[in-house]
Write a protein that holds these residues in place. Structure first.
Motif, PDB file in Angstrom:
ATOM      1  N   ARG A 130       0.823  -1.215   0.000  1.00  0.00           N
ATOM      2  CA  ARG A 130       0.000   0.000   0.000  1.00  0.00           C
ATOM      3  C   ARG A 130       0.853   1.258   0.000  1.00  0.00           C
ATOM      4  O   ARG A 130       0.577   2.211  -0.734  1.00  0.00           O
ATOM      5  N   PHE A 134       0.303   2.382  -3.643  1.00  0.00           N
ATOM      6  CA  PHE A 134      -1.039   2.964  -3.605  1.00  0.00           C
ATOM      7  C   PHE A 134      -1.130   4.237  -2.767  1.00  0.00           C
ATOM      8  O   PHE A 134      -2.230   4.683  -2.448  1.00  0.00           O
ATOM      9  N   ASP A 139      -8.854   6.046  -2.266  1.00  0.00           N
ATOM     10  CA  ASP A 139      -9.172   4.921  -1.384  1.00  0.00           C
ATOM     11  C   ASP A 139     -10.099   3.902  -2.030  1.00  0.00           C
ATOM     12  O   ASP A 139      -9.894   2.692  -1.896  1.00  0.00           O
ATOM     13  N   GLU A 140     -11.127   4.379  -2.746  1.00  0.00           N
ATOM     14  CA  GLU A 140     -12.081   3.441  -3.325  1.00  0.00           C
ATOM     15  C   GLU A 140     -11.444   2.579  -4.411  1.00  0.00           C
ATOM     16  O   GLU A 140     -11.760   1.392  -4.552  1.00  0.00           O
ATOM     17  N   THR A 142      -8.185   1.841  -4.492  1.00  0.00           N
ATOM     18  CA  THR A 142      -7.275   0.950  -3.766  1.00  0.00           C
ATOM     19  C   THR A 142      -8.031  -0.260  -3.223  1.00  0.00           C
ATOM     20  O   THR A 142      -7.561  -1.403  -3.343  1.00  0.00           O
ATOM     21  N   GLU A 143      -9.186  -0.011  -2.636  1.00  0.00           N
ATOM     22  CA  GLU A 143      -9.958  -1.125  -2.086  1.00  0.00           C
ATOM     23  C   GLU A 143     -10.424  -2.084  -3.180  1.00  0.00           C
ATOM     24  O   GLU A 143     -10.429  -3.302  -2.992  1.00  0.00           O
ATOM     25  N   GLN A 144     -10.794  -1.551  -4.316  1.00  0.00           N
ATOM     26  CA  GLN A 144     -11.164  -2.417  -5.438  1.00  0.00           C
ATOM     27  C   GLN A 144      -9.990  -3.300  -5.848  1.00  0.00           C
ATOM     28  O   GLN A 144     -10.158  -4.498  -6.113  1.00  0.00           O
ATOM     29  N   PHE A 146      -7.475  -4.334  -3.996  1.00  0.00           N
ATOM     30  CA  PHE A 146      -7.200  -5.373  -3.003  1.00  0.00           C
ATOM     31  C   PHE A 146      -8.308  -6.418  -2.946  1.00  0.00           C
ATOM     32  O   PHE A 146      -8.041  -7.582  -2.646  1.00  0.00           O
ATOM     33  N   GLU A 147      -9.526  -6.011  -3.241  1.00  0.00           N
ATOM     34  CA  GLU A 147     -10.620  -6.982  -3.291  1.00  0.00           C
ATOM     35  C   GLU A 147     -10.430  -7.978  -4.426  1.00  0.00           C
ATOM     36  O   GLU A 147     -10.889  -9.122  -4.348  1.00  0.00           O
ATOM     37  N   ARG A 148      -9.739  -7.552  -5.470  1.00  0.00           N
ATOM     38  CA  ARG A 148      -9.513  -8.432  -6.614  1.00  0.00           C
ATOM     39  C   ARG A 148      -8.447  -9.484  -6.313  1.00  0.00           C
ATOM     40  O   ARG A 148      -8.308 -10.454  -7.058  1.00  0.00           O
TER      41      ARG A 148
END
Length: 228
Positions: A130, A134, A139-140, A142-144, A146-148
């Motif tokens: 991160r 990143f 933030d949104e 970045t979260e996408q 990491f969710e992948r």
């Protein structure tokens, strides 16, 4: 003649990396390809990555090849096999003949440059995904990412030497990111001048401009094409 942007991601990434840039280029009337390279396939190396890109391009002409990070090893190999009008390297690695991607880091002094930048900025030297990649990505997004999930590249492409005798005779531009923590700006300026004999262009931001600054990056890519 239709211009086709061919966007190559960095190691361990895929076409999603370009999901904020590709639609912007298409809205300007350009054809866009975002081939996924088989980074995680232990049986695939630079030659196989090149095959994937060449197959994706097919018979298209007017190719503008954009390479992020480790795809800097792949893009010149593609240029040897298909007609490329313009190669654009973004926060990329710049190989030299006979040097493997695994050897590139020590040969260029990347580790020292990364450490010195961290020291200047008062950051820990320990690697953190991160913080390294990143830190300037919204933030949104970045979260996408990491969710992948992770797509760790295999060791295979790092082992074999880059096979070209020299860089291809193709118009080439290099775009560095001034706050890149992996490949610091002063490091890139030196390496690009030594290995490509050109002065890189610059933009703000870290190592992942297609996620952090997609509008600005798109405008840079379009400006290169319109001035070529």
């Amino acid at each position: 003649m239709t211009t086709t942007f061919v966007l190559l991601p960095g190691a361990g990434s895929d076409s999603w990396y370009w999901h904020l840039v590709a639609p912007r280029l298409r809205s300007e009337g350009y054809d866009v390809l975002t081939p996924d390279l088989p980074w995680t396939d232990a049986g695939a190396g630079l030659a196989e990555y090149t095959d994937v890109v060449v197959d994706a391009i097919g018979e298209r002409s007017g190719v503008v090849l954009v390479a992020q990070s480790m795809s800097g090893f792949v893009a010149p190999m593609v240029c040897e096999r298909v007609p490329v009008e313009l190669m654009i390297l973004v926060a990329a690695m710049t190989p030299k003949s006979g040097e493997s991607p695994g050897e590139w880091w020590a040969a260029t002094g990347q580790e020292q440059a990364q450490r010195e930048k961290a020291d200047r900025e008062g950051r820990a030297v320990e690697f953190d995904v991160r913080e390294m990649f990143f830190h300037d990505v919204p933030d949104e997004v970045t979260e996408q990412a990491f969710e992948r999930g992770e797509h760790n590249p295999s060791d295979t492409p790092f082992q074999k030497p880059w096979p070209l005798a020299a860089w291809p005779d193709v118009p080439t531009r290099f775009l560095l990111c001034r706050d890149d923590r992996l490949f610091p700006a002063e490091f890139q300026r030196r390496v690009v001048e030594q290995r490509l004999g050109i002065v890189p262009d610059e933009m703000e931001g870290g190592h992942l401009p297609a996620l952090a600054r997609p509008e600005e990056l798109t405008e840079k890519l379009l400006a290169y094409v319109r001035s070529s």
